[in-house]
Design an enzyme around this catalytic site. Structure first.
Site, mmCIF file in Angstrom:
data_model
loop_
_atom_site.group_PDB
_atom_site.id
_atom_site.type_symbol
_atom_site.label_atom_id
_atom_site.label_comp_id
_atom_site.label_asym_id
_atom_site.label_seq_id
_atom_site.Cartn_x
_atom_site.Cartn_y
_atom_site.Cartn_z
ATOM 1 N N GLU A 83 36.100 44.583 40.981
ATOM 2 C CA GLU A 83 36.786 43.949 39.852
ATOM 3 C C GLU A 83 35.868 43.504 38.705
ATOM 4 O OE1 GLU A 83 40.106 43.845 39.464
ATOM 5 O OE2 GLU A 83 40.880 44.264 41.486
ATOM 6 N N ASP A 115 45.377 39.027 48.111
ATOM 7 C CA ASP A 115 45.608 40.485 48.081
ATOM 8 C C ASP A 115 46.344 40.974 49.326
ATOM 9 O OD1 ASP A 115 44.292 40.401 45.670
ATOM 10 O OD2 ASP A 115 42.436 41.321 46.378
ATOM 11 N N HIS A 133 46.340 46.498 43.793
ATOM 12 C CA HIS A 133 45.140 45.697 44.110
ATOM 13 C C HIS A 133 45.515 44.315 44.655
ATOM 14 C CE1 HIS A 133 44.309 43.196 40.163
ATOM 15 N NE2 HIS A 133 45.579 43.219 40.458
ATOM 16 N N ASP A 148 37.474 35.976 47.377
ATOM 17 C CA ASP A 148 38.445 36.300 46.330
ATOM 18 C C ASP A 148 39.172 35.020 45.901
ATOM 19 O OD1 ASP A 148 40.475 37.694 44.817
ATOM 20 O OD2 ASP A 148 40.352 39.367 46.221
ATOM 21 N N HIS A 171 40.373 46.238 43.346
ATOM 22 C CA HIS A 171 40.280 45.868 44.764
ATOM 23 C C HIS A 171 41.210 46.672 45.677
ATOM 24 C CE1 HIS A 171 38.741 42.126 47.172
ATOM 25 N NE2 HIS A 171 38.309 43.263 47.670
ATOM 26 N N ASP A 203 36.199 37.888 41.023
ATOM 27 C CA ASP A 203 37.026 36.773 40.534
ATOM 28 C C ASP A 203 37.079 35.620 41.546
ATOM 29 O OD1 ASP A 203 39.260 37.129 42.324
ATOM 30 O OD2 ASP A 203 40.238 38.503 40.935
ATOM 31 N N ASP A 228 35.367 40.201 45.737
ATOM 32 C CA ASP A 228 36.026 40.326 44.430
ATOM 33 C C ASP A 228 35.337 39.308 43.517
ATOM 34 O OD1 ASP A 228 37.789 39.889 42.250
ATOM 35 O OD2 ASP A 228 39.543 40.413 43.447
ATOM 36 N N HIS A 250 42.194 35.503 45.150
ATOM 37 C CA HIS A 250 43.522 35.972 45.589
ATOM 38 C C HIS A 250 43.468 36.454 47.036
ATOM 39 C CE1 HIS A 250 42.848 36.868 41.246
ATOM 40 N NE2 HIS A 250 44.018 36.270 41.110
HETATM 41 N N1 LIG Z 1 42.379 42.055 43.362
HETATM 42 C C1 LIG Z 1 42.957 41.223 42.520
HETATM 43 N N2 LIG Z 1 42.315 40.781 41.481
HETATM 44 N N3 LIG Z 1 44.219 40.875 42.800
HETATM 45 C C2 LIG Z 1 45.069 40.032 42.002
HETATM 46 C C3 LIG Z 1 46.463 39.957 42.577
HETATM 47 C C4 LIG Z 1 47.365 39.085 41.767
HETATM 48 C C5 LIG Z 1 48.770 38.927 42.335
HETATM 49 N N4 LIG Z 1 48.774 38.172 43.554
HETATM 50 C C6 LIG Z 1 49.443 40.278 42.543
HETATM 51 O O1 LIG Z 1 49.770 40.607 43.674
HETATM 52 O O2 LIG Z 1 49.640 41.013 41.616
HETATM 53 MN MN LIG Z 2 40.875 40.966 45.059
HETATM 54 MN MN LIG Z 3 41.001 38.560 42.944
#
Ligand SMILES: NC(=[NH2+])NCCC[C@H](N)C(=O)O
Ligand SMILES: [Mn+2]
Ligand SMILES: [Mn+2]
Length: 311
Positions: free
Chosen positions: A280, A135, A148, A131, A108, A237, A235, A133
């Site tokens: 992802e 990000d 990411h 998402d 991402h 996820d 994303d 998250h």
């Molecule tokens: N694009 C994603 N899957 N991001 C996950 C980020 C997880 C966590 N918040 C980090 O900054 O590392």
């Molecule tokens: Mn993401």
């Molecule tokens: Mn994510």
């Protein structure tokens, strides 16, 4: 069938394959776009009535610097920056031609490229970020150092100065962004969301209101006139791991199969969609059945964005 207000001439989708994993530590996410194309996405889009302009899978490996030490906590910063810069130009050129830009990731961090490319053409666009998250870590707040987890802070221009990222001017205002599906947000990220008043529909709101109402509220926020160009950064996820298991940072309690597709259908119905990212998908994680499920859902989300309906 929606009319796609911002596409010129025949409905054309520009497809950009981005085999890239440099924004996080797990190999395999770079194989996502290859598997999605192999699975027959382009043929499916042609069947839906689209003209397809496929750039091929970009050779992003050639951009890997020979020396790329961490900057602060950030890992592979020069590589990520160079790749995103190239992706940004590619997305921009498709959007400028009046094509719908479809980017297949890859991790991402690529969204720094895709979103800045779209916003170079449509500075007043909306960004819908689906998402688990946010990000939105900054180089200061990230604990993993994986870029990411940071693209949104760079897009907002709140990441501070990082060597190599000068090309990426903050192109996004907080009110242009809405999140859907959040459920794993780091404490400093929660602070940032509050501080900038960023609209977010976490899984709590999806449970409370249902996805129909959430989409209405999300669109009222970023696309109130139903006339603002929309970039969707999805994303996988954001979906529950039971429906999209093959991804690097799965989090339980996510969007169902239908909720994920409903988001895409509702955005498609606005006719405002100009760019989509599917990010992802990691076809090396879990067993073969899980991989196939995840790749399949990547394809069907795209089809829902591009006009496929249930009836
Ligand atoms: N694009 C994603 N899957 N991001 C996950 C980020 C997880 C966590 N918040 C980090 O900054 O590392
Ligand atoms: Mn993401
Ligand atoms: Mn994510």
């Amino acid at each position: 069938m929606s009319d796609y207000k911002y596409l010129k001439g025949k409905k054309t989708v520009g497809v950009i394959g981005c085999p890239f994993s440099g924004g996080q530590p797990r190999r395999g996410v770079d194989l996502g776009p290859l598997r999605i194309i192999e699975y027959g996405l382009l043929e499916q889009l042609i069947d839906l009535g689209w003209e397809v302009e496929f750039d091929g899978h970009r050779n992003l490996e050639k951009l890997r610097p020979t020396y790329d030490p961490d900057i602060g906590k950030l890992k592979q910063p020069r590589f990520v920056s160079k790749v995103c810069r190239e992706v940004s130009k590619t997305v921009e050129s498709h959007v400028r031609k009046g094509q719908l830009a479809l980017t297949l990731g890859g991790d991402h961090s690529l969204a720094m490229g895709t979103v800045s490319g779209t916003f170079a053409v449509h500075p007043d666009a909306a960004l819908i970020w689906v998402d688990a998250h946010a990000d939105i870590n900054t180089p200061e707040t990230t604990t993993s150092g994986n870029i990411h987890g940071c693209p949104v802070s760079f897009l907002l221009g709140i990441a501070g100065k990082v060597e190599g990222f000068a090309w990426l001017k903050g192109c996004l205002r907080p009110e242009q962004l809405v999140y859907i599906g959040l459920r794993d947000v780091d404490p400093p990220e929660k602070k940032i969301l509050k501080q900038y008043g960023i609209k977010a529909f976490s899984m709590h709101e999806v449970d409370k209101y249902g996805i129909g109402k959430v989409m209405e509220m999300a669109l009222d926020h970023v696309c109130p006139d139903r006339n603002t160009p929309i970039h969707l950064s999805f994303d996988v996820d954001g979906l529950d791991p039971s429906v999209a298991p093959s991804t690097g940072t799965p989090v339980r309690g996510g969007l169902t199969f239908r909720e994920g597709h409903y988001i895409c259908e509702a955005i498609c119905e606005t006719g405002c969609l100009v760019a989509v990212d599917i990010m992802e998908v990691n076809p090396t994680l879990q067993d073969e059945a899980s991989i196939e499920e995840t790749v399949t859902i990547g394809c069907s989300l795209v089809r829902s964005c591009l006009g496929e309906t249930l009836l």
